[in-house]
Design a protein around this motif. Structure first.
Motif, PDB file in Angstrom:
ATOM      1  N   ILE A  33      95.555  17.142  79.596  1.00 16.94           N
ATOM      2  CA  ILE A  33      96.189  18.262  80.297  1.00 16.94           C
ATOM      3  C   ILE A  33      95.562  19.587  79.881  1.00 16.94           C
ATOM      4  O   ILE A  33      95.325  20.470  80.716  1.00 16.94           O
ATOM      5  N   GLU A  34      95.255  19.732  78.600  1.00 15.92           N
ATOM      6  CA  GLU A  34      94.686  20.979  78.102  1.00 15.92           C
ATOM      7  C   GLU A  34      93.168  21.052  78.266  1.00 15.92           C
ATOM      8  O   GLU A  34      92.556  22.060  77.900  1.00 15.92           O
ATOM      9  N   GLY A  35      92.567  19.998  78.790  1.00 15.87           N
ATOM     10  CA  GLY A  35      91.156  20.032  79.118  1.00 15.87           C
ATOM     11  C   GLY A  35      90.201  19.700  77.992  1.00 15.87           C
ATOM     12  O   GLY A  35      88.989  19.924  78.120  1.00 15.87           O
ATOM     13  N   TYR A  36      90.687  19.152  76.906  1.00 12.80           N
ATOM     14  CA  TYR A  36      89.800  18.823  75.789  1.00 12.80           C
ATOM     15  C   TYR A  36      89.112  17.466  75.967  1.00 12.80           C
ATOM     16  O   TYR A  36      88.048  17.234  75.392  1.00 12.80           O
ATOM     17  N   VAL A  37      89.751  16.559  76.714  1.00 13.16           N
ATOM     18  CA  VAL A  37      89.123  15.278  77.048  1.00 13.16           C
ATOM     19  C   VAL A  37      89.357  15.006  78.529  1.00 13.16           C
ATOM     20  O   VAL A  37      90.295  15.533  79.130  1.00 13.16           O
ATOM     21  N   SER A  38      88.491  14.187  79.104  1.00  9.10           N
ATOM     22  CA  SER A  38      88.632  13.819  80.513  1.00  9.10           C
ATOM     23  C   SER A  38      89.557  12.616  80.649  1.00  9.10           C
ATOM     24  O   SER A  38      89.586  11.746  79.764  1.00  9.10           O
ATOM     25  N   PHE A  39      90.278  12.560  81.764  1.00  7.76           N
ATOM     26  CA  PHE A  39      91.174  11.423  81.962  1.00  7.76           C
ATOM     27  C   PHE A  39      90.363  10.147  82.172  1.00  7.76           C
ATOM     28  O   PHE A  39      89.356  10.133  82.883  1.00  7.76           O
ATOM     29  N   CYS A  40      90.818   9.089  81.552  1.00  2.00           N
ATOM     30  CA  CYS A  40      90.148   7.796  81.664  1.00  2.00           C
ATOM     31  C   CYS A  40      91.095   6.735  81.142  1.00  2.00           C
ATOM     32  O   CYS A  40      92.224   7.029  80.762  1.00  2.00           O
ATOM     33  N   ILE A  41      90.648   5.503  81.120  1.00  2.00           N
ATOM     34  CA  ILE A  41      91.379   4.407  80.477  1.00  2.00           C
ATOM     35  C   ILE A  41      90.606   4.068  79.213  1.00  2.00           C
ATOM     36  O   ILE A  41      89.619   3.308  79.263  1.00  2.00           O
ATOM     37  N   GLY A  54      93.457  13.998  68.858  1.00  2.00           N
ATOM     38  CA  GLY A  54      94.325  14.798  68.006  1.00  2.00           C
ATOM     39  C   GLY A  54      93.602  15.894  67.265  1.00  2.00           C
ATOM     40  O   GLY A  54      94.083  16.366  66.221  1.00  2.00           O
ATOM     41  N   ARG A  55      92.467  16.325  67.785  1.00  2.00           N
ATOM     42  CA  ARG A  55      91.640  17.265  67.051  1.00  2.00           C
ATOM     43  C   ARG A  55      91.782  18.710  67.528  1.00  2.00           C
ATOM     44  O   ARG A  55      91.491  19.638  66.786  1.00  2.00           O
ATOM     45  N   TYR A  56      92.262  18.900  68.766  1.00  9.08           N
ATOM     46  CA  TYR A  56      92.264  20.244  69.344  1.00  9.08           C
ATOM     47  C   TYR A  56      93.609  20.588  69.979  1.00  9.08           C
ATOM     48  O   TYR A  56      94.370  19.708  70.391  1.00  9.08           O
ATOM     49  N   GLY A  57      93.854  21.889  70.068  1.00 10.34           N
ATOM     50  CA  GLY A  57      94.996  22.395  70.810  1.00 10.34           C
ATOM     51  C   GLY A  57      96.343  21.915  70.305  1.00 10.34           C
ATOM     52  O   GLY A  57      96.536  21.657  69.109  1.00 10.34           O
ATOM     53  N   THR A  58      97.277  21.747  71.237  1.00  7.88           N
ATOM     54  CA  THR A  58      98.634  21.316  70.891  1.00  7.88           C
ATOM     55  C   THR A  58      98.634  19.931  70.270  1.00  7.88           C
ATOM     56  O   THR A  58      99.442  19.630  69.380  1.00  7.88           O
ATOM     57  N   LYS A  64      99.321  15.550  63.637  1.00  8.71           N
ATOM     58  CA  LYS A  64      99.636  15.701  62.215  1.00  8.71           C
ATOM     59  C   LYS A  64     101.143  15.617  61.961  1.00  8.71           C
ATOM     60  O   LYS A  64     101.577  15.058  60.944  1.00  8.71           O
ATOM     61  N   GLY A  65     101.931  16.167  62.874  1.00 10.75           N
ATOM     62  CA  GLY A  65     103.382  16.178  62.682  1.00 10.75           C
ATOM     63  C   GLY A  65     104.039  14.822  62.817  1.00 10.75           C
ATOM     64  O   GLY A  65     105.172  14.633  62.350  1.00 10.75           O
ATOM     65  N   THR A  66     103.350  13.862  63.450  1.00 15.06           N
ATOM     66  CA  THR A  66     103.916  12.520  63.596  1.00 15.06           C
ATOM     67  C   THR A  66     103.221  11.483  62.732  1.00 15.06           C
ATOM     68  O   THR A  66     103.858  10.559  62.219  1.00 15.06           O
ATOM     69  N   MET A  67     101.917  11.619  62.536  1.00 14.58           N
ATOM     70  CA  MET A  67     101.186  10.621  61.762  1.00 14.58           C
ATOM     71  C   MET A  67     101.475  10.699  60.260  1.00 14.58           C
ATOM     72  O   MET A  67     101.436   9.679  59.565  1.00 14.58           O
ATOM     73  N   LEU A  68     101.743  11.881  59.756  1.00 16.35           N
ATOM     74  CA  LEU A  68     102.102  11.966  58.328  1.00 16.35           C
ATOM     75  C   LEU A  68     103.432  11.260  58.051  1.00 16.35           C
ATOM     76  O   LEU A  68     103.519  10.464  57.101  1.00 16.35           O
ATOM     77  N   LEU A 109      96.017   6.524  55.676  1.00 10.03           N
ATOM     78  CA  LEU A 109      96.384   7.145  56.955  1.00 10.03           C
ATOM     79  C   LEU A 109      96.703   8.621  56.760  1.00 10.03           C
ATOM     80  O   LEU A 109      96.317   9.465  57.587  1.00 10.03           O
ATOM     81  N   ALA A 110      97.399   8.951  55.680  1.00  7.23           N
ATOM     82  CA  ALA A 110      97.721  10.351  55.398  1.00  7.23           C
ATOM     83  C   ALA A 110      96.457  11.166  55.163  1.00  7.23           C
ATOM     84  O   ALA A 110      96.323  12.291  55.666  1.00  7.23           O
ATOM     85  N   ALA A 111      95.505  10.608  54.402  1.00  6.09           N
ATOM     86  CA  ALA A 111      94.246  11.309  54.139  1.00  6.09           C
ATOM     87  C   ALA A 111      93.468  11.529  55.424  1.00  6.09           C
ATOM     88  O   ALA A 111      92.914  12.612  55.659  1.00  6.09           O
ATOM     89  N   TYR A 112      93.407  10.509  56.263  1.00  4.72           N
ATOM     90  CA  TYR A 112      92.722  10.619  57.550  1.00  4.72           C
ATOM     91  C   TYR A 112      93.359  11.706  58.409  1.00  4.72           C
ATOM     92  O   TYR A 112      92.665  12.521  59.031  1.00  4.72           O
ATOM     93  N   THR A 113      94.690  11.733  58.438  1.00  5.02           N
ATOM     94  CA  THR A 113      95.414  12.706  59.257  1.00  5.02           C
ATOM     95  C   THR A 113      95.175  14.128  58.767  1.00  5.02           C
ATOM     96  O   THR A 113      94.966  15.047  59.569  1.00  5.02           O
ATOM     97  N   VAL A 114      95.202  14.323  57.458  1.00  4.17           N
ATOM     98  CA  VAL A 114      94.975  15.657  56.895  1.00  4.17           C
ATOM     99  C   VAL A 114      93.561  16.134  57.207  1.00  4.17           C
ATOM    100  O   VAL A 114      93.342  17.308  57.540  1.00  4.17           O
ATOM    101  N   ALA A 115      92.572  15.228  57.128  1.00  2.00           N
ATOM    102  CA  ALA A 115      91.174  15.611  57.333  1.00  2.00           C
ATOM    103  C   ALA A 115      90.831  15.835  58.795  1.00  2.00           C
ATOM    104  O   ALA A 115      89.858  16.543  59.100  1.00  2.00           O
ATOM    105  N   LEU A 116      91.608  15.257  59.698  1.00  5.75           N
ATOM    106  CA  LEU A 116      91.281  15.346  61.116  1.00  5.75           C
ATOM    107  C   LEU A 116      91.320  16.796  61.602  1.00  5.75           C
ATOM    108  O   LEU A 116      92.256  17.531  61.330  1.00  5.75           O
ATOM    109  N   GLY A 117      90.273  17.192  62.302  1.00  4.47           N
ATOM    110  CA  GLY A 117      90.196  18.538  62.857  1.00  4.47           C
ATOM    111  C   GLY A 117      89.505  19.542  61.971  1.00  4.47           C
ATOM    112  O   GLY A 117      89.368  20.711  62.350  1.00  4.47           O
ATOM    113  N   HIS A 118      89.053  19.102  60.799  1.00 10.69           N
ATOM    114  CA  HIS A 118      88.363  20.001  59.872  1.00 10.69           C
ATOM    115  C   HIS A 118      86.900  19.569  59.737  1.00 10.69           C
ATOM    116  O   HIS A 118      86.599  18.381  59.702  1.00 10.69           O
TER     117      HIS A 118
END
Length: 225
Positions: A33-41, A54-58, A64-68, A109-118
């Motif tokens: 929806i926010e245009g960071y990835v194209s729709f696909c299957i 889970g790397r950009y935008g909202t 991060k708020g759910t995976m932690l 999983l927590a370490a992966y989530t914290v590092a994602l987007g950096h």
């Protein structure tokens, strides 16, 4: 025997299965929806990785708020699996490893989530190690639980189904390794799809365990009179 001070915990297993599964699909659609990835299957188009959703935008904050919390739920889930098998009369040295393997998987999983987007070599390494440990140790926990459950005369049938699901998961993993070794170009075009399928299968296994917890009436007592 029923104890009024005990609580049923099948909802915990349900959360362990659905929170991560729903999260990656929610962040995917938000990223579309926010245009960071194209729709696909993504399961067969292999158009985007789970990490990218889970790397950009909202979606970054949703992920991060759910995976932690999902990491914490996962640790509790594997700890309770050992208790569930003990209530069924199944105790073995292999099952004793499940809570500790689950703990490391949750931390990964927590370490992966914290590092994602950096950005940076350290964060990239942290993310790669985290996702590999999480997926591999989660699969190992599922295999150990399924193997132990097969020894129970009343639960051997669902255990065979769980083991079949583990075999399918292993086959997907082996196929991805073989493609990477012998057909690297094809692997680069399909590796994201393998990641999505593997995540679906391990969470499907947890969902199946949640249904078995409910059927067995699994209860835990957290306090005394």
């Amino acid at each position: 025997m029923y104890n009024p001070n005990s609580v049923r915990l099948w909802w915990l297993a349900l959360a362990a299965a659905l929170v991560p599964l729903l999260t990656i699909h929610l962040t995917f659609f938000v990223s579309v929806i926010e245009g960071y990835v194209s729709f696909c299957i993504p399961y067969w188009d292999s158009c985007t990785s789970i990490s990218r959703t889970g790397r950009y935008g909202t979606a970054y904050f949703i992920f991060k708020g759910t995976m932690l919390p999902a990491a914490i739920i996962g640790v509790l889930f594997w700890w309770c699996n050992r208790m569930w098998l003990a209530q069924l009369g199944l105790r073995s040295a292999s099952v004793a490893w499940v809570p500790w393997l689950g703990l490391v998987a949750g931390l990964a999983l927590a370490a992966y989530t914290v590092a994602l987007g950096h950005e940076g070599d350290g964060f990239n390494l942290m993310r790669r190690i985290g996702v590999v440990l999480y997926l591999s140790l989660t699969f190992l926990c599922e295999l150990l639980i399924s193997g132990a459950l097969r020894l129970h005369p009343s639960w051997s049938r669902p255990a065979r189904g769980l083991l079949g699901l583990c075999q399918l998961t292993l086959a997907v993993g082996i196929l991805s390794v073989l493609l990477n070794a012998f057909a690297p170009e094809l692997y680069r075009r399909t590796d994201d799809a393998f990641e999505w399928v593997f995540a679906l299968l391990i969470n499907a296994h947890a969902l199946w365990l949640a249904l078995l917890w409910r059927k067995s009436g699994f209860r835990v007592r957290f306090w005394v009179d």
